[in-house]
Design a protein around this motif. Sequence first.
Motif, mmCIF file in Angstrom:
data_model
loop_
_atom_site.group_PDB
_atom_site.id
_atom_site.type_symbol
_atom_site.label_atom_id
_atom_site.label_comp_id
_atom_site.label_asym_id
_atom_site.label_seq_id
_atom_site.Cartn_x
_atom_site.Cartn_y
_atom_site.Cartn_z
ATOM 1 N N ARG A 66 12.492 67.615 -6.840
ATOM 2 C CA ARG A 66 11.870 67.364 -5.541
ATOM 3 C C ARG A 66 12.342 68.405 -4.523
ATOM 4 N NH1 ARG A 66 7.299 65.140 -3.486
ATOM 5 N NH2 ARG A 66 7.568 65.191 -1.228
ATOM 6 N N ASP A 67 13.616 68.700 -4.613
ATOM 7 C CA ASP A 67 14.201 69.673 -3.700
ATOM 8 C C ASP A 67 13.527 71.027 -3.897
ATOM 9 O OD1 ASP A 67 16.298 70.288 -1.771
ATOM 10 O OD2 ASP A 67 17.087 71.591 -3.378
ATOM 11 N N GLN A 68 13.349 71.403 -5.158
ATOM 12 C CA GLN A 68 12.698 72.679 -5.458
ATOM 13 C C GLN A 68 11.263 72.678 -4.955
ATOM 14 O OE1 GLN A 68 13.187 73.097 -9.661
ATOM 15 N NE2 GLN A 68 15.025 74.387 -9.458
ATOM 16 N N TRP A 69 10.613 71.522 -5.093
ATOM 17 C CA TRP A 69 9.231 71.413 -4.617
ATOM 18 C C TRP A 69 9.158 71.629 -3.113
ATOM 19 C CZ3 TRP A 69 4.494 71.641 -6.270
ATOM 20 C CH2 TRP A 69 3.464 71.207 -5.448
ATOM 21 N N GLU A 70 10.025 70.941 -2.412
ATOM 22 C CA GLU A 70 9.970 71.016 -0.956
ATOM 23 C C GLU A 70 10.424 72.377 -0.455
ATOM 24 O OE1 GLU A 70 11.990 67.693 0.769
ATOM 25 O OE2 GLU A 70 10.663 66.236 -0.186
ATOM 26 N N ASN A 71 11.356 72.970 -1.176
ATOM 27 C CA ASN A 71 11.920 74.233 -0.712
ATOM 28 C C ASN A 71 11.370 75.437 -1.447
ATOM 29 O OD1 ASN A 71 13.761 73.266 1.333
ATOM 30 N ND2 ASN A 71 14.853 72.307 -0.381
ATOM 31 N N GLN A 72 10.233 75.267 -2.121
ATOM 32 C CA GLN A 72 9.624 76.428 -2.758
ATOM 33 C C GLN A 72 9.216 77.392 -1.651
ATOM 34 O OE1 GLN A 72 5.765 75.596 -4.571
ATOM 35 N NE2 GLN A 72 5.817 73.587 -3.642
ATOM 36 N N LYS A 73 9.129 78.642 -2.056
ATOM 37 C CA LYS A 73 8.775 79.657 -1.060
ATOM 38 C C LYS A 73 7.444 79.286 -0.426
ATOM 39 C CE LYS A 73 9.615 83.432 -3.530
ATOM 40 N NZ LYS A 73 9.558 84.817 -3.973
ATOM 41 N N ASP A 74 7.275 79.700 0.801
ATOM 42 C CA ASP A 74 5.987 79.462 1.448
ATOM 43 C C ASP A 74 4.905 80.081 0.587
ATOM 44 O OD1 ASP A 74 7.543 78.418 3.344
ATOM 45 O OD2 ASP A 74 6.985 79.820 4.960
ATOM 46 N N LYS A 75 3.902 79.293 0.289
ATOM 47 C CA LYS A 75 2.826 79.857 -0.525
ATOM 48 C C LYS A 75 1.531 79.090 -0.311
ATOM 49 C CE LYS A 75 5.054 79.440 -4.572
ATOM 50 N NZ LYS A 75 6.260 78.589 -4.628
ATOM 51 N N ASN A 76 0.487 79.646 -0.832
ATOM 52 C CA ASN A 76 -0.810 79.002 -0.772
ATOM 53 C C ASN A 76 -0.732 77.666 -1.525
ATOM 54 O OD1 ASN A 76 -3.530 78.455 -2.201
ATOM 55 N ND2 ASN A 76 -4.031 79.849 -0.501
ATOM 56 N N PRO A 77 -1.361 76.614 -0.992
ATOM 57 C CA PRO A 77 -1.243 75.297 -1.634
ATOM 58 C C PRO A 77 -1.669 75.307 -3.086
ATOM 59 C CG PRO A 77 -2.295 75.087 0.503
ATOM 60 C CD PRO A 77 -2.118 76.560 0.266
ATOM 61 N N HIS A 78 -2.721 76.073 -3.421
ATOM 62 C CA HIS A 78 -3.130 76.039 -4.812
ATOM 63 C C HIS A 78 -2.114 76.731 -5.703
ATOM 64 C CE1 HIS A 78 -5.806 75.336 -8.141
ATOM 65 N NE2 HIS A 78 -5.572 76.602 -8.551
ATOM 66 N N SER A 79 -1.459 77.768 -5.164
ATOM 67 C CA SER A 79 -0.388 78.419 -5.915
ATOM 68 C C SER A 79 0.728 77.422 -6.164
ATOM 69 C CB SER A 79 0.169 79.607 -5.144
ATOM 70 O OG SER A 79 -0.864 80.523 -4.875
ATOM 71 N N ALA A 80 0.961 76.598 -5.148
ATOM 72 C CA ALA A 80 1.983 75.567 -5.303
ATOM 73 C C ALA A 80 1.606 74.610 -6.430
ATOM 74 C CB ALA A 80 2.174 74.796 -4.007
ATOM 75 N N ALA A 81 0.293 74.341 -6.550
ATOM 76 C CA ALA A 81 -0.166 73.458 -7.614
ATOM 77 C C ALA A 81 0.138 74.081 -8.976
ATOM 78 C CB ALA A 81 -1.651 73.167 -7.470
ATOM 79 N N HIS A 82 0.065 75.413 -9.037
ATOM 80 C CA HIS A 82 0.418 76.089 -10.283
ATOM 81 C C HIS A 82 1.920 76.074 -10.500
ATOM 82 C CE1 HIS A 82 -3.236 77.887 -12.008
ATOM 83 N NE2 HIS A 82 -3.714 77.705 -10.775
#
Lengths: 233, 470
Positions: free
Chosen positions: B56-72
């Motif tokens: 969860r921490d990694q999810w919340e603190n992932q680099k700023d990115k496009n939401p769909h990239s986040a989905a990947h």
Amino acid sequence: MISAKSLTKHYGDKIALDNLTLDIAPGEIFCLLGQNGAGKTTTINCFLGFTQPTSGQAFINGLDVAKHPIESKKHLAYLPEVVMLYPNLTGMENLDYFSRLAGFRHEKGELRMCLETAGLSENDFDRRVSTYSKGMRQKVGIAIALAKKAKALFLDEPTSGLDPKASNDFSNLLLELRKDGVAMLMATHDIFRAKDVANRIGIMKDGRLVNVLDNNRNILHAKEIEELYLQTV
Amino acid sequence: MIFEIAKQEFRSMLRERRFQVAALLLSGLFLLSLVGAYDLFSSLKKLHEEAAATARDQWENQKDKNPHSAAHYGTYVFKPIYPLSYFDRGVDAFTGNTLFLEAHRSNQSKHRGAEDRSSFARLGVLTPAFVLAMLFPLFIIVLGFGSVAAERENGNLRLLLAQGVRPSALFWGKSLGLWAAVLALALPFFIAGAGGLLAAGAGGEHWLRYGLTMLLYLAYFGCFIHLTLLLSAATGRQNASLVASLGVWVLVCLIAPKAAVNIAKQLHPTPSSQDYKNTLKADLEKGVDGHDATDEYTQKLEAETLKKYGVDSIQKLPFNWDGFIMQKGEEHETYVFQKHKQKLLDVYEKQRQVHHAAAVISPYMLTNSLSQRLAGTDVATYFDFLAAAERYRIQLVGELNGELTNNFKYGDWNGKRGKAFFAKNARFEYQPPALGNLLGDLSKPAGAMLLWLIVSGLTAIFFFQKLKPV
């Protein structure tokens, strides 16, 4: 007390017991002689309800054994040829257990008395049966029969494995019981023992009771009985 | 009279070396299994909790990115480790507890214990449930095979019956005596087992589950007590009785479960992994692909959408076409995945039903399935977890594609979202089915178990009645 009416047992073609009629009164000892397979044990099994007769009836104290398998047991005691008991229990514990199964809760003293009467020496009472000899186990078996205070006693070659002294003590014990009015049916190979204690001696062959000798006044000689026995079988 | 027999049976047993050795051995194994299984449980639980927090921490603190990239970018979810899983690991070692969730695909779980351990793991880790279900019956057999057969052989039975003992009383006495020996061991086991629950800090429902589990094992032991006495009386000889009881044990505990699995697979074959992937791929291609603008389905959808909104280019749509097409693609993919998974699940479900039906022939299988169900480590609970994870994946990817669709300009692939957005994304909260909802499921195998107990007992009494002392 013990009576059989035309008791017959077939095993297939083989006739184990053929039309046996018998009456044993209270205070009477009836000895059955005969070769192995002559039907002595089958007779006892019928009285104990272990074998269902093909026809005829066995009665204990007037109760038909086949119809009253449990009730009839209350009036009888049984001493088999080999008494195994529970090796992990002491002689006292074995006696206590078997007595309780018969519905008795004897005091310790009473149990000791039975063992003593049966001829077990006192320092063996509280030893485990696994250390006993065959004769000692047999004595506990006798004590079990005594403790039941039964009116009918069935003995299946009870003296086999007993030394002469123990065997003699045993005969005396049977005579004591006879005085108390116990009816006894004893299957044996021991002609001398039979002559000593029996009121009547029956000789069996192929399931039939061939001869019955009256020994009420103890006038028979062992030699005579032996001759008759040898002629019969 | 029954109690006299039971008392003597128990007393005699306690004095026997056979009992002493078997009890010591079994107690050692049980303690070992308890300590080992609890150790594994607590380390797994800790690992999972840490990993879940990290994910969860990694999810919340992932680099700023496009939401769909986040989905990947994806995230991990973990099947919670229930307190009772230390008692019965069930299928956990084989199914794994970890699932990677990402856009476009519905994954299978990872980190199956059985994969990274030696073949020993396939035998089943030495869990308390294994000791109780597999080994405890052997203890009962060792104590009970001779019970009445030995008495018949050595002539004590003649003496017993001559004393006026009823055959049925003999059965009840013998079985009570065996029960006393079984409880002398089982009760301390149960108490020790509860220690694990206490250490895990489990709540009320888990204690109820534990209580039911203990009742279940008692019924199971009862079946073996009856079976052992039945065979002792039916054979009337110690040798034959021992061979027969061990034969029944092999049949019930080893062969029946294996056979049931094989029969289930024969009747309802599982498609091979290759077949499954190929048909999945073929179906996936028959729909919108959010990442391929030249895809015929994408172009068809584009034409339809433009017509619907009365515009001539996707730039003029009131929403971000890329986000929209991603979600449409996702919906298609989800549909295909679900369709195929459902097919697979249907096969599994059919296999499970065959397995359940077959369980009726083996108290071991009944006990196993009930014990796992109560511990939350059975196949059904696992599938429930998978379904929840998939629902969560759809929700999460939907949130991300929705953000792209509604709050991004078309062609804005450089726009980014950061922690403020990701922290608001849905969290995965999985609750296993509550005990109250299981009762319906449990009632059938529990009923079968009760039937076993009664039928085996009646059959044993029947054979005691027929016992021939000569």
